[in-house]
Design a protein around this motif. Structure first.
Motif, mmCIF file in Angstrom:
data_model
loop_
_atom_site.group_PDB
_atom_site.id
_atom_site.type_symbol
_atom_site.label_atom_id
_atom_site.label_comp_id
_atom_site.label_asym_id
_atom_site.label_seq_id
_atom_site.Cartn_x
_atom_site.Cartn_y
_atom_site.Cartn_z
ATOM 1 N N GLU A 127 0.843 -1.195 0.000
ATOM 2 C CA GLU A 127 0.000 0.000 0.000
ATOM 3 C C GLU A 127 0.879 1.247 0.000
ATOM 4 O O GLU A 127 1.830 1.338 0.774
ATOM 5 C CB GLU A 127 -0.906 0.020 1.227
ATOM 6 N N GLN A 165 0.737 5.243 0.666
ATOM 7 C CA GLN A 165 -0.099 6.233 1.344
ATOM 8 C C GLN A 165 0.446 7.643 1.134
ATOM 9 O O GLN A 165 1.660 7.833 1.109
ATOM 10 C CB GLN A 165 -0.162 5.960 2.848
ATOM 11 N N PHE A 190 -4.354 12.110 6.317
ATOM 12 C CA PHE A 190 -4.220 10.981 5.394
ATOM 13 C C PHE A 190 -5.312 11.114 4.339
ATOM 14 O O PHE A 190 -6.496 11.002 4.645
ATOM 15 C CB PHE A 190 -4.366 9.683 6.181
ATOM 16 N N SER A 205 -4.498 6.785 -0.989
ATOM 17 C CA SER A 205 -3.708 5.545 -0.951
ATOM 18 C C SER A 205 -4.085 4.665 -2.132
ATOM 19 O O SER A 205 -5.182 4.784 -2.681
ATOM 20 C CB SER A 205 -3.946 4.782 0.353
#
Length: 228
Positions: free
Chosen positions: A51, A53, A151, A154
């Protein structure tokens, strides 16, 4: 000596100017298959799911009060992404409340070059990157995200059999078209303010070399024989 001193002084000014920027994109990577936290560097083997991000730091702007990230427009790039790696074709991979407004991202690949931007940005315009966008505080209410860093994006990919080199991801500053924060919690649409930004903090997926894996296997055989 004067030339050297001048160069050192210029380098110092460049560092100071960079450090003074209020915004920054921090890219982290996480090996989903192996588990563990996201970091600036992780190891991954063929077949592992990784992943990527993006965290957005909007700093501490001077001259006004920032309530939270409003929007960022940028590209994610890599020059080490082998064609055997599998990733999404198109989709909305924006995280949480940073998906305001309809947008689809696309992974553009040419050889080992990867560029993730707006699906309509085939001609690679600087202003056609991923649009990480949050509605105003008054519209989102308790759902408004004022995290710093926040955040906001992603995506995942699977390491292919042809990936023989480490993969570095970046968000080049010359491909950032906007970086702003909301400054009002009372107006219907929110009042945004564009801020500057520092250089991106990139991330690397470390791919063990085949020779290293072979040596590890050989070491295991030797250890096994010694135990006998």
């Amino acid at each position: 000596m004067k030339k050297i001193a001048a160069l050192v002084a210029l380098a110092g000014l460049a560092v100071a100017a960079n450090a003074a920027g209020p915004g920054k994109i921090d890219i982290l990577v996480r090996n989903v298959t192996a588990g563990g936290a996201a970091a600036n560097s992780v190891s991954a083997n063929i077949g592992d799911t990784v992943e990527v991000q993006c965290w957005y730091n909007w700093g501490n702007p001077t001259g006004f009060t920032g309530l939270g990230l409003s929007s960022v427009v940028h590209n994610i790039t890599s020059a080490d992404f082998d064609a055997s790696n599998t990733t999404f074709d198109t989709g909305d991979n924006r995280v949480g409340n940073f998906n305001y407004g309809a947008q689809t991202q696309k992974a553009f690949r040419v050889g080992n070059t990867l560029r993730i931007a707006d699906a309509a940005n085939a001609t690679d315009l600087a202003g056609g990157g991923i649009s990480i966008k949050q509605d105003s505080p008054s519209h989102l209410g308790g759902g408004y995200n004022n995290a710093n860093p926040a955040f906001g994006y992603s995506f995942t990919f699977v390491v292919g059999a042809g990936q023989a080199t480490d993969i570095h991801f970046d968000a080049p500053t010359n491909r950032i078209a906007g970086y702003g924060v909301h400054t009002s919690s009372t107006t219907g649409t929110g009042t945004t303010k564009t801020i500057g930004f520092d250089a991106t903090d990139g991330a690397t997926v470390v791919i063990p070399a085949p020779a290293s894996l072979a040596l590890l296997g050989l070491g295991g055989l030797v250890a096994g024989r010694r135990r006998r």
